[in-house]
Every structure is written in C-alpha cells, then in structure tokens.
Enzyme design. Sequence first.
Site, mmCIF file in Angstrom:
data_model
loop_
_atom_site.group_PDB
_atom_site.id
_atom_site.type_symbol
_atom_site.label_atom_id
_atom_site.label_comp_id
_atom_site.label_asym_id
_atom_site.label_seq_id
_atom_site.Cartn_x
_atom_site.Cartn_y
_atom_site.Cartn_z
ATOM 1 N N ARG A 1 0.845 -1.186 0.000
ATOM 2 C CA ARG A 1 0.000 0.000 0.000
ATOM 3 C C ARG A 1 0.884 1.241 0.000
ATOM 4 O O ARG A 1 2.010 1.219 0.495
ATOM 5 C CB ARG A 1 -0.915 0.008 1.231
ATOM 6 C CG ARG A 1 -1.824 -1.217 1.345
ATOM 7 C CD ARG A 1 -2.600 -1.177 2.644
ATOM 8 N NE ARG A 1 -3.501 -2.321 2.786
ATOM 9 C CZ ARG A 1 -3.159 -3.481 3.358
ATOM 10 N NH1 ARG A 1 -1.936 -3.622 3.862
ATOM 11 N NH2 ARG A 1 -4.030 -4.467 3.443
ATOM 12 N N LYS B 1 -1.692 -2.625 8.072
ATOM 13 C CA LYS B 1 -2.870 -2.245 8.848
ATOM 14 C C LYS B 1 -2.854 -2.957 10.195
ATOM 15 O O LYS B 1 -2.455 -4.113 10.303
ATOM 16 C CB LYS B 1 -4.143 -2.606 8.084
ATOM 17 C CG LYS B 1 -4.398 -1.743 6.858
ATOM 18 C CD LYS B 1 -5.732 -2.085 6.220
ATOM 19 C CE LYS B 1 -6.041 -1.148 5.065
ATOM 20 N NZ LYS B 1 -7.363 -1.452 4.432
ATOM 21 N N HIS C 1 -2.821 2.483 -5.930
ATOM 22 C CA HIS C 1 -3.709 1.349 -5.668
ATOM 23 C C HIS C 1 -3.874 0.502 -6.928
ATOM 24 O O HIS C 1 -3.936 -0.728 -6.861
ATOM 25 C CB HIS C 1 -5.064 1.860 -5.182
ATOM 26 C CG HIS C 1 -5.747 0.924 -4.240
ATOM 27 N ND1 HIS C 1 -5.141 0.414 -3.107
ATOM 28 C CD2 HIS C 1 -6.994 0.379 -4.264
ATOM 29 C CE1 HIS C 1 -5.977 -0.394 -2.475
ATOM 30 N NE2 HIS C 1 -7.103 -0.431 -3.149
ATOM 31 N N HIS D 1 -3.530 -8.915 3.224
ATOM 32 C CA HIS D 1 -4.979 -8.967 3.377
ATOM 33 C C HIS D 1 -5.345 -9.755 4.631
ATOM 34 O O HIS D 1 -4.766 -10.805 4.906
ATOM 35 C CB HIS D 1 -5.629 -9.646 2.168
ATOM 36 C CG HIS D 1 -5.638 -8.792 0.938
ATOM 37 N ND1 HIS D 1 -5.721 -9.317 -0.335
ATOM 38 C CD2 HIS D 1 -5.583 -7.449 0.783
ATOM 39 C CE1 HIS D 1 -5.722 -8.322 -1.213
ATOM 40 N NE2 HIS D 1 -5.635 -7.182 -0.554
#
Length: 325
Positions: A175, A199, A270, A296
């Site tokens: 990202r 994340k 992206h 993910h």
Amino acid sequence: MARLRATLPRAAGRIVADYEDHLRDERGLSAHTVRAYVGDVVSLLAFVHGVTGVEPQDGVSDSPEHADGLACLDIGVLRAWLARQRDEGRSRTTLARRAASARTFSAWAHRRGLLESDPGVRLAAPRPHRTLPGVLRTDEAEQLMRVSATGAEEGHPVALRDHALIELLYATGVRISELCGLDVEDVDFDRRVVRVLGKGRKQRMVPFGLPAERALRTWLRHGRASLATADSGAAIFLGVRGRRVDPRTARRVVHAAVASVPGAADMGPHGLRHSAATHLLEGGADLRSVQELLGHATLATTQLYTHVTVERLKAIHDQTHPRAQ
C-alpha cells in the site's frame, strides 16, 4: 466534517474524541481510516441530535440523561440513519461502509459501558458492489518501468526517487501508506526483502526483485543524500524539502508515470498494487501466498483478483479463439 463535529453537544464531542483515540492508539489504524470512521460517527450523532437542520429522533431530548446522544441509540435509530442516507442517493458501497462503522462504534460504546446493549449486532446493510480498478497489462507494466528508468538516467535526485518508488511499488504490491512509512533499516538487500508495517500495525516481510533492488540502491547512493536534511530521519523516500515523502506526492508520481504509457488506464498506487496482484496470479502464484504478500486480513479480499484474471482470460479467448463467437 469539522464544522459538523463542532455542533455536537459537549458530551457527544468527548465521546467522539475518546473513540478517535481508541481507533488511533489502541487499534493502530491509519490516519485515513480513522478519519473515515470518525466522520461516520459524527454523521450518526449529528443525526441523533438533529443538528444542521435535521429533526431529532423520537425519544431524544435536551435533558441531561440524553446529553451524550447514546441513551436512545438503538437499532431503530441506526436503521433510520442509514435510510436517510439511502434516500439522499448514497451508493451501496457507502451505505455498507457506514453500517460497518456504526457496528464498530456501537460495539466499542457497549464495551465502554456507554450503551446497555449493542444495537449494531442487529444492523444489516446492502452488500457493496466489490469492484477493482483497471489493471495494467504486463507489457504496459514493462513499458512503465522503462519510461521511469529513462527519466532516472539523467541522475536527478527526484527522478531517481520516483523510479525507485515505482519499481518498489510494483515489485511488492504494498500500500502507498506502507511504502511512504518505510525506513532505511526496513530493507534487507542480502535477502532482497522489505519489512512492512501494515494495517493494525502488523508486520510482514515482502520480497522484491533485482530491478527494484538496482533502482533502490541507486536512489540511496546517489539521490537521497541530495535531498536529505536534519528532518529526514531514517525515511527511505524523501520529498523535495527533505522530509518523509507523503502519500499525496507519491500518488502524483504514479499518475504522471502511468499517463506516459500509451493506452494505459489512468491509475495511482492502488491500481499498481492491483496490477501486481493480478500479474502474480496470472503467473501461477497461489491465493494464500498473494494474500500474505498483500497483507490482506481475509482470503476473500484476495479472491477478488481471481475474478479479474478470469475476466481477462475470457476477453482474450473471445478476441482470439476462432470458435469463440
């Protein structure tokens, strides 16, 4: 959104501030995600209190027991809030995201003792249309890297940085926030892997290839020192003023580079991430490996790329097979 937040009752404003701290400090979400979640909660509480011309919901009053705007927050209020947005023309994707935000907030409020029960567990929302942006063909990706390398041949520090940035983005599929957050010590050139903080502050190791290694080494040896200042710290990628490069700058770099490839769809970082994932799967990589590389949380997210790959194969078949029509 800042103006709307300022109109909330003082107690509700404190709750929003506490929730913001929770998202940022305890859950470790990115600044962009925190802004989105907090914005949705502000919208919900503004709806409850009837600020900015919206009528207050039944049962809400100005009495002290309702000053925080949560005493009457039940499934009916949540559904009414979503219905209002649906009537205003919000997309299914937006409604689904805001429903998820409301569920996250109500669960937190219940754990904090601000709600006797959690109404969010009963809140349903339309499934969003999960689509992916266009991706580069492999030949377009190769041309993008050639164009980027050509720009770097003159040795200008910014051009060297941009080439290394684009090569590493495509090589790793990280990202843009992850890339901008990289420090020099996060790169292991011996093993040719980069340590990424994703994340939820989860770390993962992502490999990269020889072209990205060459571009990154050239930038670090011949470009970075020209931009570095006392404020640079350990950041790999720097802006023209010597500070850590910000995602907006990186997005402009990618958009401009892709625009130089004839016929390529306009895309930012992206889209380059999606291109990397699609090309990995088309090259034979398994879903679990791609999931790990991309960071993910669930395999379902990675499976979206298989739909892109299948659709591309179908399009090629329809265009080239003599018995396709």
